[in-house]
Enzyme design. Structure first.
Site, PDB file in Angstrom:
ATOM      1  N   GLY A   1       0.825  -1.210   0.000  1.00  0.00           N
ATOM      2  CA  GLY A   1       0.000   0.000   0.000  1.00  0.00           C
ATOM      3  C   GLY A   1       0.858   1.257   0.000  1.00  0.00           C
ATOM      4  O   GLY A   1       2.045   1.208  -0.301  1.00  0.00           O
TER       5      GLY A   1
ATOM      6  N   HIS B   1       4.369   2.080  -8.158  1.00  0.00           N
ATOM      7  CA  HIS B   1       3.431   0.948  -8.092  1.00  0.00           C
ATOM      8  C   HIS B   1       2.481   0.973  -9.289  1.00  0.00           C
ATOM      9  O   HIS B   1       2.109  -0.078  -9.812  1.00  0.00           O
ATOM     10  CB  HIS B   1       2.598   1.008  -6.809  1.00  0.00           C
ATOM     11  CG  HIS B   1       3.409   0.933  -5.556  1.00  0.00           C
ATOM     12  ND1 HIS B   1       3.707   2.035  -4.793  1.00  0.00           N
ATOM     13  CD2 HIS B   1       3.983  -0.125  -4.923  1.00  0.00           C
ATOM     14  CE1 HIS B   1       4.426   1.672  -3.746  1.00  0.00           C
ATOM     15  NE2 HIS B   1       4.615   0.371  -3.805  1.00  0.00           N
TER      16      HIS B   1
ATOM     17  N   GLY C   1       9.462  -4.309  -8.373  1.00  0.00           N
ATOM     18  CA  GLY C   1      10.199  -3.134  -8.831  1.00  0.00           C
ATOM     19  C   GLY C   1      11.710  -3.354  -8.746  1.00  0.00           C
ATOM     20  O   GLY C   1      12.212  -3.969  -7.795  1.00  0.00           O
TER      21      GLY C   1
ATOM     22  N   LYS D   1      13.676  -1.086  -8.119  1.00  0.00           N
ATOM     23  CA  LYS D   1      14.178  -0.199  -7.058  1.00  0.00           C
ATOM     24  C   LYS D   1      14.667  -1.012  -5.853  1.00  0.00           C
ATOM     25  O   LYS D   1      15.680  -0.700  -5.257  1.00  0.00           O
ATOM     26  CB  LYS D   1      13.061   0.757  -6.655  1.00  0.00           C
ATOM     27  CG  LYS D   1      13.252   1.363  -5.311  1.00  0.00           C
ATOM     28  CD  LYS D   1      13.244   2.841  -5.368  1.00  0.00           C
ATOM     29  CE  LYS D   1      13.600   3.453  -4.055  1.00  0.00           C
ATOM     30  NZ  LYS D   1      13.117   2.731  -2.908  1.00  0.00           N
ATOM     31  N   ASP D   2      13.903  -2.069  -5.500  1.00  0.00           N
ATOM     32  CA  ASP D   2      14.333  -2.949  -4.404  1.00  0.00           C
ATOM     33  C   ASP D   2      15.114  -4.098  -5.008  1.00  0.00           C
ATOM     34  O   ASP D   2      14.639  -5.244  -5.084  1.00  0.00           O
ATOM     35  CB  ASP D   2      13.113  -3.460  -3.625  1.00  0.00           C
ATOM     36  CG  ASP D   2      12.445  -2.332  -2.871  1.00  0.00           C
ATOM     37  OD1 ASP D   2      13.139  -1.639  -2.107  1.00  0.00           O
ATOM     38  OD2 ASP D   2      11.237  -2.112  -3.067  1.00  0.00           O
TER      39      ASP D   2
ATOM     40  N   SER E   1       7.680   5.220  -0.934  1.00  0.00           N
ATOM     41  CA  SER E   1       6.641   5.604   0.040  1.00  0.00           C
ATOM     42  C   SER E   1       7.267   6.405   1.183  1.00  0.00           C
ATOM     43  O   SER E   1       6.567   7.112   1.912  1.00  0.00           O
ATOM     44  CB  SER E   1       5.972   4.357   0.610  1.00  0.00           C
ATOM     45  OG  SER E   1       5.580   3.517  -0.431  1.00  0.00           O
ATOM     46  N   ARG E   2       8.592   6.275   1.343  1.00  0.00           N
ATOM     47  CA  ARG E   2       9.240   6.981   2.459  1.00  0.00           C
ATOM     48  C   ARG E   2       9.579   8.434   2.141  1.00  0.00           C
ATOM     49  O   ARG E   2       9.913   9.188   3.047  1.00  0.00           O
ATOM     50  CB  ARG E   2      10.555   6.291   2.820  1.00  0.00           C
ATOM     51  CG  ARG E   2      10.357   4.899   3.318  1.00  0.00           C
ATOM     52  CD  ARG E   2      11.676   4.256   3.512  1.00  0.00           C
ATOM     53  NE  ARG E   2      11.524   2.909   4.002  1.00  0.00           N
ATOM     54  CZ  ARG E   2      12.522   2.158   4.397  1.00  0.00           C
ATOM     55  NH1 ARG E   2      13.739   2.632   4.350  1.00  0.00           N
ATOM     56  NH2 ARG E   2      12.308   0.942   4.819  1.00  0.00           N
TER      57      ARG E   2
HETATM   58  O1  PAF Z   1       8.181  -4.456  -1.767  1.00  0.00           O
HETATM   59  C1  PAF Z   1       7.203  -4.523  -0.996  1.00  0.00           C
HETATM   60  O2  PAF Z   1       6.324  -3.673  -0.988  1.00  0.00           O
HETATM   61  C2  PAF Z   1       7.120  -5.674  -0.007  1.00  0.00           C
HETATM   62  O3  PAF Z   1       8.376  -6.054   0.441  1.00  0.00           O
HETATM   63  C3  PAF Z   1       6.352  -6.889  -0.575  1.00  0.00           C
HETATM   64  C4  PAF Z   1       7.043  -7.476  -1.788  1.00  0.00           C
HETATM   65  C5  PAF Z   1       4.939  -6.475  -0.937  1.00  0.00           C
HETATM   66  C6  PAF Z   1       6.270  -7.978   0.517  1.00  0.00           C
HETATM   67  O4  PAF Z   1       5.641  -7.512   1.670  1.00  0.00           O
END
Ligand code: PAF
Length: 309
Positions: free
Chosen positions: A35, A41, A172, A174-175, A211-212
């Site tokens: 969320g 997203h 993503g 990004k992560d 989101s941060r």
């Molecule tokens: O990247 C995220 O938002 C979270 O780590 C995920 C993949 C939804 C798991 O909680």
């Protein structure tokens, strides 16, 4: 068709199976999120909608991946705005379960462990984070398996050509460490899903969306731009076949007083192992990933860029 909200695994199975039949669909996409959605997203969701007949997005703030409860409590929750954003992208179903649905007996006894790949970089400052993230991703990938809600009257036959529907999940870039770990889990444990990586979305000034970012003051936000600037410098050097000279890029970041650098390195995108030292002294050749993490004011930010020459 309006986006439908479901909160239990049984409803999700039933609703997604119904949609596959209604649309005579042959593919289903899953977009896992926590969320507090932004344009990054939205791009994940849009990509999933372009590539699949039925798309499910999940919204679940997973307690297992938070080190302390302050962070967990502080995590922004804004279901109505999130639903509106997902509906705009054409997502069919949103799965937003309560904690008791996902962890009915409390925290699970058996979990996925991320191994050594989960202990470095982000894992070094957030012990247990990737075990928690992979455990919930494993569960979400299982919840989202297409066709599992159909009556057990025989094999699923999809509308086009028959056979099992294709199943894809969207993460993503990004992560980058999470993405590498999810790919590794899916391959090591034979999950029946294709993982699709979606490029990072940036604001016009280069800051990677997160989101941060909402917790940054105007001054901190300005200071944070040095992260993407330093990464861009490395990407330009790589493309120009120059030595990366990581040290000078690092000095640029460290000269910014509001930024506390944690790590800045060039790694193999799959293993996240640092690339050989000589990659930095001689003209860069091949593929790599420049990764960076820093604390800016109260916020820990991460970013990365692919390097290719
Ligand atoms: O990247 C995220 O938002 C979270 O780590 C995920 C993949 C939804 C798991 O909680």
């Amino acid at each position: 068709m309006p986006t439908q909200l479901v909160t239990t695994a049984a409803e999700l199975r039933e609703a997604s199976a119904r949609l596959l039949v209604q649309k005579a669909g042959s593919s289903q996409g899953l977009v896992p999120t926590m969320g507090a959605l932004h344009e990054g997203h939205a791009r994940l969701a849009r990509t999933a909608v372009e590539q699949n007949d039925v798309v499910v997005a999940s919204i679940f703030v997973n307690p297992l991946q938070f080190g302390d409860t302050v962070d967990l409590d502080r995590y922004p929750r804004m279901l109505d705005a999130d639903l509106a954003l997902l509906e705009e992208q054409g997502v069919d179903l949103v799965f937003a379960p309560p904690v008791e649905e996902v962890y009915p007996g409390g925290e699970p006894l058996v979990r996925v462990t991320a191994g050594s790949l989960g202990e470095k970089w982000e894992g070094a400052s957030r012990p247990g984070h990737f075990d928690g993230a992979l455990t919930v991703v494993a569960k979400l990938l299982h919840y989202g398996i297409p066709g599992s809600g159909l009556p057990a009257t025989g094999a699923f036959v999809s509308g086009r050509g028959g056979g099992l529907p294709a199943y894809r999940a969207y993460f993503g870039q990004k992560d980058a460490q999470q993405l590498a770990l999810v790919r590794r889990m899916v391959s090591d444990l034979n999950f029946p899903v294709e993982i699709v990586a979606v490029p990072t979305v940036r604001s016009a000034d280069g800051l990677a969306l997160s989101s941060r970012n909402r917790f940054l003051s105007a001054e901190e936000r300005e200071a944070a731009l040095v992260l993407s600037r330093a990464l861009r410098l490395l990407a330009e050097r790589a493309t120009a076949h120059q030595p990366l000279d990581l040290e000078s890029a690092q000095a640029m970041v460290e000269s910014q007083p509001l930024v506390g650098l944690d790590y800045f390195d060039v790694v193999d995108p799959r293993t996240l192992e640092p690339l050989a030292e000589n990659c930095r002294k001689v003209p860069f050749r091949g593929e790599g990933l420049a990764i960076i993490a820093a604390k800016v004011g109260p916020v820990r930010l991460i970013d990365n860029v692919p390097l290719s020459s």
